[in-house]
Scaffold this active site. Structure first.
Site, PDB file in Angstrom:
ATOM      1  N   LYS A 137       0.825  -1.209   0.000  1.00 31.96           N
ATOM      2  CA  LYS A 137       0.000   0.000   0.000  1.00 31.96           C
ATOM      3  C   LYS A 137       0.857   1.255   0.000  1.00 31.96           C
ATOM      4  CE  LYS A 137      -4.156   1.834   2.218  1.00 31.96           C
ATOM      5  NZ  LYS A 137      -5.178   1.584   3.274  1.00 31.96           N
ATOM      6  N   VAL A 178      11.902   2.246  -2.948  1.00 32.84           N
ATOM      7  CA  VAL A 178      10.999   2.770  -3.977  1.00 32.84           C
ATOM      8  C   VAL A 178      10.873   4.297  -3.951  1.00 32.84           C
ATOM      9  CG1 VAL A 178       9.653   0.650  -4.075  1.00 32.84           C
ATOM     10  CG2 VAL A 178       8.972   2.441  -2.484  1.00 32.84           C
ATOM     11  N   GLY A 179      11.624   4.993  -3.122  1.00 36.93           N
ATOM     12  CA  GLY A 179      11.447   6.435  -3.009  1.00 36.93           C
ATOM     13  C   GLY A 179      11.770   7.203  -4.273  1.00 36.93           C
ATOM     14  N   GLU A 180      12.940   6.928  -4.856  1.00 28.75           N
ATOM     15  CA  GLU A 180      13.390   7.699  -6.018  1.00 28.75           C
ATOM     16  C   GLU A 180      12.870   7.168  -7.349  1.00 28.75           C
ATOM     17  OE1 GLU A 180      16.072  10.018  -3.470  1.00 28.75           O
ATOM     18  OE2 GLU A 180      15.506   7.919  -3.418  1.00 28.75           O
TER      19      GLU A 180
END
Length: 765
Positions: free
Chosen positions: A658, A728-730
């Site tokens: 999510k 998964v941030g960038e």
């Protein structure tokens, strides 16, 4: 206004959430605190009974008005006459601070001499702080700050990159984590000269500024014993503590920094910003608690994504095989630091090619040092490469996706290393299928609906898969509740929840039994939250400490009288649903609470997670994505709507489906902003950024965003981390702007080679 209900606390999951496993879609454990106002941010703390008797003071920064020169005089009489004003602090009357550069270098500082607020009379850039007005109310401090008058000796300044590229030079003072471009591979210039199919183009990217919802703020609680408890907007409480301790010569046991909640950062909080030392100066000088909050305009005065100019040359055989890549970039830095990014290296890592030359230079300008901003370097470098690849596909009369598949790299082209994992091909295939790419006509301008032209574009994304070192501690109580701690940060990315999931799965606990503590410099050491490395790093530390607890619990279970696990090995059992049981054998379980019954002290373990660098250095470690975009363009007005995006991402194991999806959506939104909206304009006559507000600096809003579909391609990378995760941030942002650019070309036949691609650029092509 946030309801200040409670003191600093760690969020916990809502009751009844039950057993969770890595990969489930789990709501944030801190979500209730945030939506009910119980989450408190840096500017929302006040002194308690343990602080100095006097109340909280408020500091307001006076910003400089010139781009370069010296302060000749500062007149404070009118400001000091305002009722409630306590002091006006400037370089003539500030507390003593260390003079050596080393004491100003935080853990992410570029090479050079860091900016020192209120250090002397030098003015390095427009908007730098020149004074701090302190008063017993915010209103009095703000009014008095407007009355401070500054006299300057003005010097000529230079702030425009494109006018001063002749001064470009290779970085001489490098920062940790920066990798210079590799040596030339093959003979790229000769091959390009002789190639049958080739393109050459320049790409320009304007300045962008961070605009997180929470503005930068610091509250310093001055204890009666002189201890400073600091609530700071930062991506690392321990970095801010290190900085304060060294700048002001304080022992670390005299300073505690906390950041339990951070209202967005993505690079802007990697370094301590100037409100932190200013608030500490005031607290030390006045021996009072002090709060300093920057205004929205001042959020534009301490760093930005650097202005960048790039030049790319690509050549290929008639069948689409890449024969040469030349990628050169020139970017800005400040006069006092060499801020550097990995801009061009991606072009040597993404596609198979035998002849590659990469170059990167910087130009010193009279601006504040640029700063990391989501996907630093890649947001620009991959953008230029992916637009150039699109241009090459048209020169070849070849489908853009087919060109990328034709040149798919099975090993890292620059270094000859295998990938730890690489599911980029599957990203291409799943993303294209979901988007309907096979229905795309090759010719530009061939799709229209009403007055709008429709275009489909795609691009590849790539980002490093990094892991640092971290410590974690865990305490398991007799009632089966678990508390795990590390000085990590959660900048809104879901760190609290991800760590709870990892711990809950490891010990078979329901989520409501697990609590994760972060955001406090006294907790076990953790790295700065940046580079999409936090889950792979801190998550691995959490998994490690929970594994040690497993062994301790299992040993007790074996020793219990009549235990069905008496002859089992640890590998034979599993921790699930609050019990320890033999795998696949019903009726052979022991409840965790029964194992823990009677313990005099909670079970406690500590763990140090160190990356296996000898193993990791043998591989190229990266996340990948394929981004497919649909745009609709009004050719008469040049307006562009991004109506559909499919982002297919390979980022190792996904811990929380999510929040990971939310991260990718956020990255796509930021990529749309980079493509169409975000740019800070400098009046070079003044050397000052002029649109320093949210009415003229346009951040993408709901009306700009339409359908975004996220696919996570199955991947499990045990080279990058023991839990198989990458980050998964960038990766959610990389490639988005290029896909939008390529879609605009497909819609209009007009190529826009600078960002943002505003209506006037789209119209003039």
């Amino acid at each position: 206004m946030t309801v200040l209900i409670q003191a600093l606390r760690t969020p916990s999951a809502d009751p009844g959430t039950g057993q969770v496993r890595i990969g489930d879609a789990v709501s944030r454990v801190d979500g209730r605190d945030k939506v009910t106002g119980q989450a408190r941010y840096a500017a929302e703390y006040t002194p308690d009974a343990g602080a100095s008797e006097a109340g909280l003071l408020y500091g307001v920064v006076v910003s400089g008005a010139i781009a370069k020169g010296h302060i000749r005089a500062l007149h404070t009489e009118a400001a000091m006459a305002v009722p409630g004003v306590v002091d006006v602090i400037w370089h003539e009357n500030r507390p003593k601070i260390r003079s050596f550069d080393i004491f100003y270098k935080d853990m992410t500082a570029p090479g050079g001499s860091p900016y020192r607020p209120l250090y002397n009379n030098e003015v390095h850039y427009s908007g730098q702080p020149v004074a701090l007005v302190v008063a017993d109310t915010f209103e009095a401090a703000r009014h008095a700050a407007a009355l401070v008058r500054v006299e300057y000796d003005v010097q000529p300044h230079e702030t425009y990159l494109l006018e001063h590229q002749g001064r470009a030079h290779k970085p001489s003072r490098l920062k940790a984590g920066y990798t210079p471009p590799p040596d030339v591979k093959g003979h790229p210039d000769e091959v390009w000269d002789k190639a049958a199919v080739k393109i050459e183009a320049s790409y320009y990217s304007g300045v962008e500024h961070h605009n997180p919802l929470e503005m930068f703020a610091t509250t310093v609680i001055h204890g009666a014993d002189g201890h400073l408890t600091i609530y700071d907007k930062t991506q690392s409480s321990q970095n801010s503590r290190w900085y304060v301790s060294h700048v002001f010569g304080l022992s670390k046991d005299k300073v505690t920094v906390r950041n339990p909640y951070v209202g967005g950062a993505f690079g802007s909080g990697l370094r301590p910003q100037y409100q932190l030392p200013l608030a500490v100066m005031a607290a030390l000088k006045l021996e009072r608690s002090v709060r300093v909050v920057l205004t929205r305009q001042q959020m534009f005065t301490f760093g930005h994504r650097p202005e960048t100019q790039q030049r790319l040359k690509l050549s290929a055989d008639a069948d689409g095989t890449l024969t040469s890549i030349v990628h050169e970039a020139v970017a800005e830095t400040s006069r006092y630091e060499d801020y550097v990014e990995v801009v061009v290296n991606w072009s040597g890592e993404l596609y198979a090619c035998e002849h590659i030359r990469l170059g990167y230079k910087i130009v010193d300008l009279d601006h504040a040092s640029p700063m990391d901003m989501r996907a630093p370097g890649a947001a620009h470098g991959v953008h230029a490469l992916e637009v150039a690849m699109d241009e090459l596909s048209y020169a070849l009369k070849m489908d853009p996706l087919a060109l990328r598949l034709k040149n798919y790299a099975e090993i890292d082209p620059s270094h000859g290393l295998p990938y730890s994992t690489k599911e980029l091909r599957e990203c291409y295939l799943q993303g294209a299928q979901r988007f309907g790419w096979d229905q795309r006509p090759l010719e530009p301008g061939s799709m229209r609906e009403g007055r709008e032209l429709i275009g489909w574009g795609m691009a590849t994304g790539m980002w490093d898969a990094m892991q640092m070192f971290a410590r974690a501690s865990a305490v398991l109580h007799a009632d089966g509740s678990l508390v795990v701690s590390s000085a990590a940060s959660d900048i809104g990315t879901g760190t609290y929840t991800a760590m709870c999931i990892i711990a809950a799965e490891a010990l078979g606990l329901p989520l409501e039994k697990v609590r994760f503590q972060l955001g406090d410099s006294t907790l076990p050491v953790a790295p700065i939250e940046g580079g999409s490395s936090h889950v792979a790093t801190v998550g691995s530390a959490v998994a490690g400490v929970c594994e040690k607890l497993q062994k301790t619990v299992f040993k007790r279970a074996r020793e219990m009288a009549g235990s069905p696990l008496a002859t089992a090995r640890l590998a034979d059992v599993e921790f699930v649903d609050g019990v320890v049981r033999l795998r696949n054998i019903p009726g052979t379980s022991v409840p965790l609470t029964q194992i823990l019954a009677g313990i005099e002290q909670p079970l406690e373990e500590k763990y140090l997670m160190l990356p296996n660098m000898l193993k990791q250095m043998k591989f190229q470690r990266a996340t990948h994505s394929a981004v497919f975009v649909e745009v609709r363009v009004d050719p008469e007005f040049g307006t562009v709507r991004v109506t559909r995006v499919v982002s297919a991402v390979a980022a190792g194991r996904i811990i929380n489906a999510k929040t990971a999806r939310s991260q990718i959506i956020g990255g796509v939104v930021w990529g749309i902003g980079q493509a169409l909206h975000e740019e800070t304009h400098c009046d070079h006559r003044l050397g000052r950024f002029m649109n320093h507000n949210l009415s003229e600096y346009h951040v993408s809003v709901n009306a700009d965003i339409h359908d975004i579909d996220v696919i996570f391609v199955k991947e499990d990378d045990r080279i990058v981390s023991r839990i198989g995760a990458k980050g998964v941030g960038e990766i959610g942002q990389v490639g988005v702007a290029a896909a939008v650019c390529n879609a605009i070309y497909h819609a209009t036949g007009q190529r826009v080679r600078s960002t943002p691609m505003t209506p006037e650029k789209v119209m003039r092509g």
